[in-house]
Design a protein around this motif. Structure first.
Motif, PDB file in Angstrom:
ATOM      1  N   UNK A   7       3.258  -0.576  12.904  1.00  9.67           N
ATOM      2  CA  UNK A   7       2.426  -0.857  11.756  1.00  9.67           C
ATOM      3  C   UNK A   7       2.115  -2.351  11.672  1.00  9.67           C
ATOM      4  N   UNK A   8       0.836  -2.622  11.479  1.00  9.20           N
ATOM      5  CA  UNK A   8       0.373  -4.001  11.307  1.00  9.20           C
ATOM      6  C   UNK A   8      -0.002  -4.165   9.835  1.00  9.20           C
ATOM      7  N   UNK A   9       0.818  -4.901   9.096  1.00 13.10           N
ATOM      8  CA  UNK A   9       0.676  -4.983   7.638  1.00 13.10           C
ATOM      9  C   UNK A   9       0.009  -6.297   7.239  1.00 13.10           C
TER      10      UNK A   9
ATOM     11  N   UNK B 260       3.651 -10.486   5.814  1.00 14.15           N
ATOM     12  CA  UNK B 260       3.375 -10.046   7.191  1.00 14.15           C
ATOM     13  C   UNK B 260       2.189 -10.781   7.808  1.00 14.15           C
ATOM     14  N   UNK B 261       1.185 -11.095   7.000  1.00 15.08           N
ATOM     15  CA  UNK B 261       0.035 -11.775   7.588  1.00 15.08           C
ATOM     16  C   UNK B 261       0.427 -13.159   8.096  1.00 15.08           C
ATOM     17  N   UNK B 262       1.434 -13.763   7.474  1.00 16.33           N
ATOM     18  CA  UNK B 262       1.901 -15.062   7.940  1.00 16.33           C
ATOM     19  C   UNK B 262       2.831 -14.941   9.141  1.00 16.33           C
ATOM     20  N   UNK B 263       3.689 -13.921   9.092  1.00 15.63           N
ATOM     21  CA  UNK B 263       4.717 -13.785  10.120  1.00 15.63           C
ATOM     22  C   UNK B 263       4.161 -13.170  11.394  1.00 15.63           C
ATOM     23  N   UNK B 264       3.234 -12.216  11.254  1.00 16.52           N
ATOM     24  CA  UNK B 264       2.607 -11.634  12.431  1.00 16.52           C
ATOM     25  C   UNK B 264       3.451 -10.643  13.198  1.00 16.52           C
ATOM     26  N   UNK B 265       4.364  -9.963  12.531  1.00 16.73           N
ATOM     27  CA  UNK B 265       5.167  -8.959  13.220  1.00 16.73           C
ATOM     28  C   UNK B 265       4.458  -7.616  13.299  1.00 16.73           C
ATOM     29  N   UNK B 266       5.000  -6.729  14.117  1.00 16.97           N
ATOM     30  CA  UNK B 266       4.556  -5.337  14.186  1.00 16.97           C
ATOM     31  C   UNK B 266       5.790  -4.495  13.894  1.00 16.97           C
ATOM     32  N   UNK B 267       5.675  -3.598  12.934  1.00 20.49           N
ATOM     33  CA  UNK B 267       6.864  -2.918  12.419  1.00 20.49           C
ATOM     34  C   UNK B 267       6.935  -1.457  12.818  1.00 20.49           C
ATOM     35  N   UNK B 268       8.146  -1.010  13.104  1.00 20.69           N
ATOM     36  CA  UNK B 268       8.416   0.422  13.215  1.00 20.69           C
ATOM     37  C   UNK B 268       9.620   0.715  12.336  1.00 20.69           C
ATOM     38  N   UNK B 269       9.657   1.922  11.787  1.00 18.12           N
ATOM     39  CA  UNK B 269      10.654   2.243  10.767  1.00 18.12           C
ATOM     40  C   UNK B 269      11.667   3.249  11.300  1.00 18.12           C
TER      41      UNK B 269
ATOM     42  N   UNK C 124      12.999   6.335   0.631  1.00 20.60           N
ATOM     43  CA  UNK C 124      13.141   7.521  -0.213  1.00 20.60           C
ATOM     44  C   UNK C 124      14.105   8.537   0.387  1.00 20.60           C
ATOM     45  N   UNK C 125      14.376   8.438   1.685  1.00 21.17           N
ATOM     46  CA  UNK C 125      15.347   9.327   2.317  1.00 21.17           C
ATOM     47  C   UNK C 125      16.630   8.594   2.702  1.00 21.17           C
ATOM     48  N   UNK C 126      16.902   7.480   2.051  1.00 24.43           N
ATOM     49  CA  UNK C 126      18.114   6.731   2.364  1.00 24.43           C
ATOM     50  C   UNK C 126      17.787   5.367   2.933  1.00 24.43           C
ATOM     51  N   UNK C 127      18.822   4.623   3.350  1.00 24.83           N
ATOM     52  CA  UNK C 127      18.601   3.267   3.852  1.00 24.83           C
ATOM     53  C   UNK C 127      17.732   3.274   5.111  1.00 24.83           C
ATOM     54  N   UNK C 128      16.759   2.376   5.138  1.00 25.82           N
ATOM     55  CA  UNK C 128      15.826   2.283   6.261  1.00 25.82           C
ATOM     56  C   UNK C 128      15.809   0.859   6.794  1.00 25.82           C
ATOM     57  N   UNK C 129      15.408   0.755   8.061  1.00 25.98           N
ATOM     58  CA  UNK C 129      15.164  -0.565   8.636  1.00 25.98           C
ATOM     59  C   UNK C 129      13.725  -0.612   9.135  1.00 25.98           C
ATOM     60  N   UNK C 130      13.099  -1.741   8.944  1.00 23.30           N
ATOM     61  CA  UNK C 130      11.771  -2.009   9.502  1.00 23.30           C
ATOM     62  C   UNK C 130      11.978  -3.012  10.628  1.00 23.30           C
ATOM     63  N   UNK C 131      11.822  -2.531  11.860  1.00 23.97           N
ATOM     64  CA  UNK C 131      12.118  -3.358  13.024  1.00 23.97           C
ATOM     65  C   UNK C 131      10.824  -3.982  13.534  1.00 23.97           C
ATOM     66  N   UNK C 132      10.868  -5.271  13.805  1.00 22.18           N
ATOM     67  CA  UNK C 132       9.733  -5.968  14.395  1.00 22.18           C
ATOM     68  C   UNK C 132       9.743  -5.676  15.893  1.00 22.18           C
ATOM     69  N   UNK C 133       8.843  -4.792  16.334  1.00 17.84           N
ATOM     70  CA  UNK C 133       8.891  -4.366  17.740  1.00 17.84           C
ATOM     71  C   UNK C 133       8.577  -5.514  18.699  1.00 17.84           C
TER      72      UNK C 133
END
Ligand SMILES: [Zn+2]
Length: 114
Positions: free
Chosen positions: A24-26, A31-40, A84-93
């Motif tokens: 995901x490109x947010x 995110x626009x400053x950091x420039x990461x790409x996220x997967x959850x 909503x389904x418990x603890x999640x991580x958003x990883x910068x791929x």
């Protein structure tokens, strides 16, 4: 598949178990400053291999997501929080060297609305 991830200097290293085909490109204010790409992934699929004390943490907006970054090299490899389904991580791929970024399906997310 298990991917190894890290910040640039290696003070933060981790493994994440996931099948990563998209990211995901947010466009939110961060995110626009950091420039990461996220997967959850569920948070328990991410295993830190360096002490948790190496994580510097930034929160903003509603303070529900902990954006972790390295105080030495400044790279932000992942964030975590309660999903909503418990603890999640958003990883910068971009911090997972074995991910072929060119092969990913990139989904735009309009985070600036939130
Ligand atoms: Zn670092």
């Amino acid at each position: 598949m298990i991917y190894s991830g890290s910040c640039h200097c290696g003070a933060i290293a981790f493994e994440v178990e996931a099948e990563i085909t998209e990211a995901m490109d947010c466009n939110c204010s961060m995110c626009r400053r950091r420039g990461g790409l996220l997967t959850f992934v569920p948070r328990d699929r991410l295993t830190l291999q360096t002490p948790a004390s190496e994580l510097s943490t930034y929160e903003f907006n509603r303070h529900v997501i902990r954006h972790h970054f390295c105080a030495i090299c400044g790279i932000a490899p992942f964030a975590d929080g309660e999903g909503k389904d418990g603890p999640m991580a958003a990883v910068n791929v971009r911090c997972l060297p074995d991910v072929d970024l060119e092969a990913l399906t990139i989904t735009k997310f309009d985070g600036k609305r939130f």
